[in-house]
Design a protein around this motif. Sequence first.
Motif, short mmCIF file in Angstrom:
data_model
loop_
_atom_site.label_atom_id
_atom_site.label_comp_id
_atom_site.label_asym_id
_atom_site.label_seq_id
_atom_site.Cartn_x
_atom_site.Cartn_y
_atom_site.Cartn_z
N VAL A 1 0.82 -1.20 0.00
CA VAL A 1 0.00 0.00 0.00
C VAL A 1 0.86 1.25 0.00
CG1 VAL A 1 -1.80 1.27 1.25
CG2 VAL A 1 -1.84 -1.24 1.20
N PHE A 2 1.88 1.26 0.85
CA PHE A 2 2.75 2.43 0.99
C PHE A 2 4.08 2.12 0.31
CE2 PHE A 2 0.15 2.04 4.91
CZ PHE A 2 -0.73 3.07 4.64
N THR A 3 4.19 2.60 -0.93
CA THR A 3 5.33 2.23 -1.76
C THR A 3 6.46 3.24 -1.73
OG1 THR A 3 4.23 3.25 -3.67
CG2 THR A 3 3.87 0.90 -3.32
N ASP A 4 6.25 4.40 -1.13
CA ASP A 4 7.31 5.42 -1.06
C ASP A 4 8.48 4.85 -0.23
OD1 ASP A 4 8.86 7.66 0.16
OD2 ASP A 4 7.42 8.89 -0.92
N PRO A 5 9.71 4.84 -0.80
CA PRO A 5 10.85 4.23 -0.07
C PRO A 5 11.17 4.93 1.24
CG PRO A 5 11.60 5.42 -2.04
CD PRO A 5 10.11 5.33 -2.12
N GLN A 6 11.05 6.25 1.30
CA GLN A 6 11.32 6.96 2.54
C GLN A 6 10.25 6.63 3.59
OE1 GLN A 6 13.97 8.58 3.24
NE2 GLN A 6 14.89 8.82 1.23
N LEU A 7 9.01 6.54 3.16
CA LEU A 7 7.94 6.21 4.09
C LEU A 7 8.12 4.79 4.62
CD1 LEU A 7 5.28 6.69 5.54
CD2 LEU A 7 4.07 6.15 3.40
N ARG A 8 8.54 3.88 3.79
CA ARG A 8 8.77 2.51 4.23
C ARG A 8 9.83 2.45 5.33
NH1 ARG A 8 8.99 -1.34 -1.18
NH2 ARG A 8 6.74 -1.43 -1.58
N LYS A 9 10.89 3.22 5.17
CA LYS A 9 11.95 3.24 6.19
C LYS A 9 11.40 3.77 7.51
CE LYS A 9 15.75 3.91 2.90
NZ LYS A 9 16.84 4.83 2.45
N LEU A 10 10.57 4.80 7.44
CA LEU A 10 10.00 5.37 8.65
C LEU A 10 9.07 4.39 9.35
CD1 LEU A 10 9.20 8.97 7.33
CD2 LEU A 10 11.06 8.32 8.86
N ILE A 11 8.27 3.67 8.57
CA ILE A 11 7.35 2.69 9.17
C ILE A 11 8.14 1.56 9.82
CG2 ILE A 11 5.60 0.95 8.65
CD1 ILE A 11 4.48 2.81 6.54
N GLU A 12 9.18 1.09 9.15
CA GLU A 12 10.01 0.03 9.73
C GLU A 12 10.65 0.48 11.04
OE1 GLU A 12 12.71 -0.81 6.60
OE2 GLU A 12 11.31 -2.07 5.47
N GLN A 13 11.13 1.73 11.08
CA GLN A 13 11.70 2.25 12.31
C GLN A 13 10.65 2.37 13.41
OE1 GLN A 13 14.07 5.79 11.81
NE2 GLN A 13 14.10 6.26 14.00
N GLY A 14 9.44 2.82 13.04
CA GLY A 14 8.37 2.94 14.01
C GLY A 14 7.96 1.60 14.58
N LEU A 15 7.88 0.57 13.74
CA LEU A 15 7.51 -0.76 14.23
C LEU A 15 8.56 -1.33 15.16
CD1 LEU A 15 6.07 -2.40 10.98
CD2 LEU A 15 4.82 -1.40 12.89
N GLU A 16 9.77 -0.84 15.05
CA GLU A 16 10.85 -1.33 15.91
C GLU A 16 10.98 -0.53 17.20
OE1 GLU A 16 15.75 -1.89 15.77
OE2 GLU A 16 14.65 -1.25 13.99
N LYS A 17 10.73 0.79 17.15
CA LYS A 17 11.07 1.64 18.28
C LYS A 17 9.89 2.37 18.93
CE LYS A 17 15.79 2.58 16.67
NZ LYS A 17 16.77 3.66 16.35
N ASN A 18 8.69 2.28 18.36
CA ASN A 18 7.57 3.01 18.95
C ASN A 18 7.29 2.52 20.37
OD1 ASN A 18 4.32 3.06 19.37
ND2 ASN A 18 5.02 4.87 18.26
N ALA A 19 7.19 3.45 21.31
CA ALA A 19 7.04 3.10 22.73
C ALA A 19 5.72 2.39 23.00
CB ALA A 19 7.16 4.36 23.59
N ASN A 20 4.63 2.86 22.43
CA ASN A 20 3.33 2.23 22.66
C ASN A 20 3.31 0.79 22.15
OD1 ASN A 20 2.29 4.56 23.84
ND2 ASN A 20 1.50 5.35 21.91
N LEU A 21 3.95 0.57 21.01
CA LEU A 21 3.99 -0.77 20.44
C LEU A 21 4.85 -1.69 21.30
CD1 LEU A 21 2.92 -2.43 18.13
CD2 LEU A 21 4.86 -1.71 16.74
N GLN A 22 5.96 -1.17 21.82
CA GLN A 22 6.81 -1.96 22.71
C GLN A 22 6.07 -2.34 23.99
OE1 GLN A 22 10.21 0.63 23.13
NE2 GLN A 22 11.33 -0.34 21.46
#
Length: 458
Positions: free
Chosen positions: A56-77
Amino acid sequence: MIFATVTLLLGSCGVYNKYERPEVDTKGLIRDAVSDVDTLVVQDTASFGNLPWRSVFTDPQLRKLIEQGLEKNANLQNAALTVQMYETMLKAAKLAFLPAIQFGTQNGMGSISTIYTDPSVTTKIYSLPVSASWTLDLFGNILSQKRSTQMKLLGYKDYQMAVRAQVIGGIANSYYTLLMLDRQLEIVTEMSEMAKETWEMMKLQYNLGRVRSTSVQSAEASYLSTLTQANEFRRQIRATENALSLLIGQAGQQIPRTTLAEQYLPSEFSTGVGIALLKNRPDVHNAEMNLAACFHDVQTARSQFYPTITIGAQGAFTNQNGVLNPGKWLLSLFGSLTQPIFMRGALTANLKVSQLKYEQAFNSWQNAILSAGNEVSNALVNYNSYDANSKLEAQRIEVLQKNVEDTRALYTSKGSSYLEVLTAQTQLLNAQLSKVSDDFSKMQAVVSLYTALGGGGK
């Protein structure tokens, strides 16, 4: 014969009942986004919400941000840690079926005493006791508690997936907001240059005595207005970058990104049948798991009315009965049956409260389903509306661009007034900004639809 009788009693009293999903009506859950007669959305087995987020989200910069968020987001942790806690609690609930074994007495590990029967002889007497007890779960007390914990664990796993989907959607919306603000800042900057040229033109006409001072003042005010708008967009960009940085677990800083014109999002959606929302939406499934947990809590409360049967054994390795004996085992068996008779109404009240909580959970589950349908319907309507508006704004911009060119040309030949020039420029600026806003809202509707359909998959 005894066990057959117990099984018959258990079946008649319903202690061992399993949770089954209650009937739910999903007819008309999702309104048609186009038809005025509210015909249902075409049913399709391939749901847009089942697509991996990278599709769905094919922008390469956006993909990097989502990957970082899935790894480091405090609420998700924190959501992941909550799941781990309930996994530990479930292990403890499973161990409740095993016997309890205790080595030693309540006050110590054993005893050793010394007897002096002769001044030259010292005799030591030792005792090392061991006990074991096992509660027979004939009436489903332990089983219901375990099943309730299982349902809560599944519910928190759904909560973890819901947080994950929210993180993905939040990052995407913030990223697209930055792209919108970048484009709006670019438009205002270009318009400020045009406004400055108009101001310079007005000053030249004023020096030639062709216009009044009010024309120059109006042109200058229009130019200053564009500078103010540019500053406001810069402020919003900085605030959005800080908010997005927090989502991906880093200190506020500049966010690398592409442009709004480079974005591509799906334009054809298969929303799936209404009942699919029961499986895809983490929050809806979480609400059902809470309902199932409450169901088993009712079973637990009902099992409290039945007796508790405990069997066990005690033993000790000792030489107390023969001091010259190197030691031997003394074993004994025991059993107990505890039947609650008068508990001051506590058991009845507990069962009633559990049943009421089940009814509350059922209402919450039904409401979650309706809310999910509303969110899908709203996202579809928003996408179609903003897409139509964007196309109309594009046509309007073409007209206004020609209008600005014509009024400026006519002004130099005294065929139009300064007011017409300023009005044409202002209308063009507003139309350009509106189109960017519509394009952003359309992208936001795609994100909302993906999340509403239970998106956020790997």
